[in-house]
Design a protein around this motif. Structure first.
Motif, PDB file in Angstrom:
ATOM      1  N   LEU A  87      -1.676  -6.757   4.676  1.00  0.00           N
ATOM      2  CA  LEU A  87      -1.808  -6.800   3.408  1.00  0.00           C
ATOM      3  C   LEU A  87      -1.609  -7.982   2.435  1.00  0.00           C
ATOM      4  CD1 LEU A  87      -0.218  -3.348   2.677  1.00  0.00           C
ATOM      5  CD2 LEU A  87      -2.623  -3.908   2.385  1.00  0.00           C
ATOM      6  N   ASP A  88      -0.610  -8.690   2.998  1.00  0.00           N
ATOM      7  CA  ASP A  88      -0.141  -9.903   2.525  1.00  0.00           C
ATOM      8  C   ASP A  88      -1.187 -10.988   2.895  1.00  0.00           C
ATOM      9  OD1 ASP A  88       2.381  -8.926   1.483  1.00  0.00           O
ATOM     10  OD2 ASP A  88       3.626  -9.524   3.199  1.00  0.00           O
ATOM     11  N   ALA A 129     -11.977  -3.123  11.319  1.00  0.00           N
ATOM     12  CA  ALA A 129     -10.684  -3.414  10.571  1.00  0.00           C
ATOM     13  C   ALA A 129     -10.069  -1.831  10.508  1.00  0.00           C
ATOM     14  CB  ALA A 129     -11.165  -3.972   9.143  1.00  0.00           C
ATOM     15  N   ILE A 130     -10.860  -0.913   9.816  1.00  0.00           N
ATOM     16  CA  ILE A 130     -10.225   0.261   9.623  1.00  0.00           C
ATOM     17  C   ILE A 130      -9.871   0.866  10.846  1.00  0.00           C
ATOM     18  CG2 ILE A 130     -10.739   2.494   9.132  1.00  0.00           C
ATOM     19  CD1 ILE A 130     -12.971   1.579   6.931  1.00  0.00           C
ATOM     20  N   THR A 131     -10.613   0.826  12.171  1.00  0.00           N
ATOM     21  CA  THR A 131     -10.020   1.128  13.096  1.00  0.00           C
ATOM     22  C   THR A 131      -8.520   0.519  13.824  1.00  0.00           C
ATOM     23  OG1 THR A 131     -12.135   1.976  13.854  1.00  0.00           O
ATOM     24  CG2 THR A 131     -10.368   1.552  15.678  1.00  0.00           C
ATOM     25  N   THR A 132      -8.459  -0.765  13.681  1.00  0.00           N
ATOM     26  CA  THR A 132      -7.493  -1.423  13.848  1.00  0.00           C
ATOM     27  C   THR A 132      -6.059  -1.003  12.934  1.00  0.00           C
ATOM     28  OG1 THR A 132      -8.581  -3.395  14.289  1.00  0.00           O
ATOM     29  CG2 THR A 132      -6.522  -3.801  13.997  1.00  0.00           C
ATOM     30  N   TYR A 133      -6.283  -0.893  11.855  1.00  0.00           N
ATOM     31  CA  TYR A 133      -5.175  -0.660  11.153  1.00  0.00           C
ATOM     32  C   TYR A 133      -4.711   1.092  11.311  1.00  0.00           C
ATOM     33  CZ  TYR A 133      -6.522  -4.588   8.141  1.00  0.00           C
ATOM     34  OH  TYR A 133      -6.939  -5.922   7.678  1.00  0.00           O
ATOM     35  N   ALA A 134      -5.759   2.009  11.565  1.00  0.00           N
ATOM     36  CA  ALA A 134      -5.548   3.352  11.773  1.00  0.00           C
ATOM     37  C   ALA A 134      -4.740   3.333  13.178  1.00  0.00           C
ATOM     38  CB  ALA A 134      -6.794   4.075  11.863  1.00  0.00           C
ATOM     39  N   ASN A 135      -5.129   2.497  14.032  1.00  0.00           N
ATOM     40  CA  ASN A 135      -4.640   2.366  15.539  1.00  0.00           C
ATOM     41  C   ASN A 135      -3.155   2.031  15.362  1.00  0.00           C
ATOM     42  OD1 ASN A 135      -6.824   3.643  16.785  1.00  0.00           O
ATOM     43  ND2 ASN A 135      -7.507   1.419  17.650  1.00  0.00           N
ATOM     44  N   ILE A 136      -2.903   1.026  14.593  1.00  0.00           N
ATOM     45  CA  ILE A 136      -1.388   0.408  14.154  1.00  0.00           C
ATOM     46  C   ILE A 136      -0.562   1.544  13.709  1.00  0.00           C
ATOM     47  CG2 ILE A 136      -0.061  -1.098  12.703  1.00  0.00           C
ATOM     48  CD1 ILE A 136      -2.481  -3.128  13.123  1.00  0.00           C
ATOM     49  N   ILE A 137      -1.226   2.486  12.858  1.00  0.00           N
ATOM     50  CA  ILE A 137      -0.510   3.447  12.087  1.00  0.00           C
ATOM     51  C   ILE A 137      -0.322   4.437  13.191  1.00  0.00           C
ATOM     52  CG2 ILE A 137      -0.419   5.350  10.273  1.00  0.00           C
ATOM     53  CD1 ILE A 137      -2.228   3.084   8.625  1.00  0.00           C
ATOM     54  N   GLN A 138      -1.128   4.863  13.975  1.00  0.00           N
ATOM     55  CA  GLN A 138      -1.140   5.780  14.921  1.00  0.00           C
ATOM     56  C   GLN A 138       0.286   5.504  15.998  1.00  0.00           C
ATOM     57  OE1 GLN A 138      -2.765   8.898  15.008  1.00  0.00           O
ATOM     58  NE2 GLN A 138      -0.668   9.308  16.572  1.00  0.00           N
ATOM     59  N   GLU A 139       0.194   4.370  16.413  1.00  0.00           N
ATOM     60  CA  GLU A 139       1.409   3.990  17.248  1.00  0.00           C
ATOM     61  C   GLU A 139       2.425   3.911  16.670  1.00  0.00           C
ATOM     62  OE1 GLU A 139       0.185  -0.450  18.225  1.00  0.00           O
ATOM     63  OE2 GLU A 139      -1.879   0.358  19.108  1.00  0.00           O
ATOM     64  N   GLY A 140       2.638   3.744  15.355  1.00  0.00           N
ATOM     65  CA  GLY A 140       3.807   4.121  14.523  1.00  0.00           C
ATOM     66  C   GLY A 140       4.273   5.408  14.782  1.00  0.00           C
ATOM     67  N   PHE A 155      -5.324   6.586   5.412  1.00  0.00           N
ATOM     68  CA  PHE A 155      -4.633   5.457   4.965  1.00  0.00           C
ATOM     69  C   PHE A 155      -5.307   3.894   5.202  1.00  0.00           C
ATOM     70  CE2 PHE A 155      -1.381   2.054   4.665  1.00  0.00           C
ATOM     71  CZ  PHE A 155      -0.641   2.346   3.564  1.00  0.00           C
ATOM     72  N   ALA A 156      -5.989   3.779   6.463  1.00  0.00           N
ATOM     73  CA  ALA A 156      -6.432   2.594   6.855  1.00  0.00           C
ATOM     74  C   ALA A 156      -7.776   2.349   5.929  1.00  0.00           C
ATOM     75  CB  ALA A 156      -6.931   2.562   8.329  1.00  0.00           C
ATOM     76  N   THR A 157      -8.359   3.273   5.547  1.00  0.00           N
ATOM     77  CA  THR A 157      -9.798   3.315   4.934  1.00  0.00           C
ATOM     78  C   THR A 157      -9.291   3.018   3.435  1.00  0.00           C
ATOM     79  OG1 THR A 157     -10.642   5.009   6.258  1.00  0.00           O
ATOM     80  CG2 THR A 157     -11.730   4.833   4.022  1.00  0.00           C
ATOM     81  N   ARG A 158      -8.370   3.679   2.961  1.00  0.00           N
ATOM     82  CA  ARG A 158      -8.150   3.476   1.537  1.00  0.00           C
ATOM     83  C   ARG A 158      -7.514   1.900   1.486  1.00  0.00           C
ATOM     84  NH1 ARG A 158      -3.866   5.514  -0.498  1.00  0.00           N
ATOM     85  NH2 ARG A 158      -3.196   6.643   1.011  1.00  0.00           N
ATOM     86  N   ILE A 163      -8.451  -3.539  -0.273  1.00  0.00           N
ATOM     87  CA  ILE A 163      -8.501  -4.892  -0.152  1.00  0.00           C
ATOM     88  C   ILE A 163      -9.728  -5.679  -0.950  1.00  0.00           C
ATOM     89  CG2 ILE A 163      -8.457  -6.708   1.597  1.00  0.00           C
ATOM     90  CD1 ILE A 163      -6.624  -5.046   3.203  1.00  0.00           C
ATOM     91  N   GLU A 164     -10.826  -4.856  -0.337  1.00  0.00           N
ATOM     92  CA  GLU A 164     -12.189  -5.633  -0.762  1.00  0.00           C
ATOM     93  C   GLU A 164     -12.318  -5.232  -2.289  1.00  0.00           C
ATOM     94  OE1 GLU A 164     -13.370  -7.695   1.253  1.00  0.00           O
ATOM     95  OE2 GLU A 164     -12.178  -6.988   3.025  1.00  0.00           O
ATOM     96  N   GLY A 165     -12.070  -4.348  -2.750  1.00  0.00           N
ATOM     97  CA  GLY A 165     -12.103  -4.040  -4.144  1.00  0.00           C
ATOM     98  C   GLY A 165     -11.277  -5.070  -4.978  1.00  0.00           C
ATOM     99  N   GLY A 166      -9.931  -5.264  -4.277  1.00  0.00           N
ATOM    100  CA  GLY A 166      -9.146  -6.220  -5.113  1.00  0.00           C
ATOM    101  C   GLY A 166      -9.821  -7.481  -4.866  1.00  0.00           C
ATOM    102  N   ASN A 167     -10.493  -7.849  -3.758  1.00  0.00           N
ATOM    103  CA  ASN A 167     -10.790  -9.246  -3.774  1.00  0.00           C
ATOM    104  C   ASN A 167     -11.764  -9.441  -4.750  1.00  0.00           C
ATOM    105  OD1 ASN A 167      -9.631 -10.567  -1.726  1.00  0.00           O
ATOM    106  ND2 ASN A 167     -10.800  -9.274   0.087  1.00  0.00           N
ATOM    107  N   ALA A 168     -12.844  -8.357  -5.079  1.00  0.00           N
ATOM    108  CA  ALA A 168     -13.830  -8.623  -5.998  1.00  0.00           C
ATOM    109  C   ALA A 168     -13.384  -8.421  -7.492  1.00  0.00           C
ATOM    110  CB  ALA A 168     -14.780  -7.378  -5.948  1.00  0.00           C
ATOM    111  N   ILE A 169     -12.483  -7.536  -7.855  1.00  0.00           N
ATOM    112  CA  ILE A 169     -11.908  -7.376  -9.225  1.00  0.00           C
ATOM    113  C   ILE A 169     -11.143  -8.771  -9.591  1.00  0.00           C
ATOM    114  CG2 ILE A 169     -10.668  -6.317 -10.900  1.00  0.00           C
ATOM    115  CD1 ILE A 169     -13.440  -4.851  -9.974  1.00  0.00           C
TER     116      ILE A 169
END
Length: 198
Positions: A87-88, A129-140, A155-158, A163-169
């Motif tokens: 996120l950072d 990217a979504i799969t990567t984030y989802a896998n990290i959370i699943q590992e957690g 969570f990964a999808t949101r 992130i992408e919506g934030g980049n644009a706005i």
């Protein structure tokens, strides 16, 4: 890498900046030749068309994003630390990692109906990217760090959409504040699923 390969890569890298800043349709081959300091003969010795160059440039930019994400998360041990670090990466859309802003945002609107090949590259990038984030959370969840009340894919999808919506706005508003709000909100939500270790 041979001299020819180095020249081809240099043209790709120079064109990628132009395409990301001005759009593919808004960038001419002559403008690419100028920034790459090369001739038409050299250009067409490496690329059959501007479209072939555009696809290579998109691959290059998306590869940079992929590498950055993977390098970022690999530096951390816990799922929460990995997601927070990812996120950072996006905390300042006005000073983006890639000149001209996020290529996912820039190219997705331009190529939505006009370039199926690039649209597919963007789709694959988002899916990865979504799969990567989802896998990290699943590992957690699996290692007892996070409660199984969290839905990793949701969570990964949101997260990716935010992130992408934030980049644009943020670029439209010329302010990082919306992204800061979003990041804080997602970090707080993720922390609420943390389990205390015995």
């Amino acid at each position: 890498m041979s001299k020819g390969e180095q020249k081809r890569q240099f043209i790709i890298e120079q064109a990628a900046i132009l395409f990301n800043e001005r759009g593919i349709a808004g960038t001419s081959v002559d403008e690419v030749l100028e920034v790459a300091n090369t001739s038409k003969g050299c250009f067409y010795g490496h690329f059959e068309s501007k479209d072939e160059l555009a696809q290579a440039a998109v691959d290059y930019l998306l590869g940079k994003l992929n590498d950055r994400r993977n390098n970022t998360v690999s530096k951390h041990k816990t799922a929460i630390a990995k997601i927070n670090a990812a996120l950072d990466n996006s905390k300042n859309p006005l000073k983006s990692y890639i000149e001209g802003g996020c290529p996912i945002v820039n190219f997705s609107t331009e190529t939505d109906d006009t370039n199926p090949a690039i649209k597919k590259k963007l789709k694959d990038m988002v899916d990865t990217a979504i799969t990567t984030y989802a896998n990290i959370i699943q590992e957690g969840i699996d290692n007892g760090e996070l409660s199984n009340a969290i839905n990793p894919v949701e969570f990964a999808t949101r997260m990716m959409l935010s992130i992408e919506g934030g980049n644009a706005i943020c670029r439209v508003l010329n302010s990082t504040k919306p992204m800061q709000i979003m990041i804080k909100s997602l970090k707080t939500e993720l922390a609420s699923y943390a389990l205390e270790k015995a």
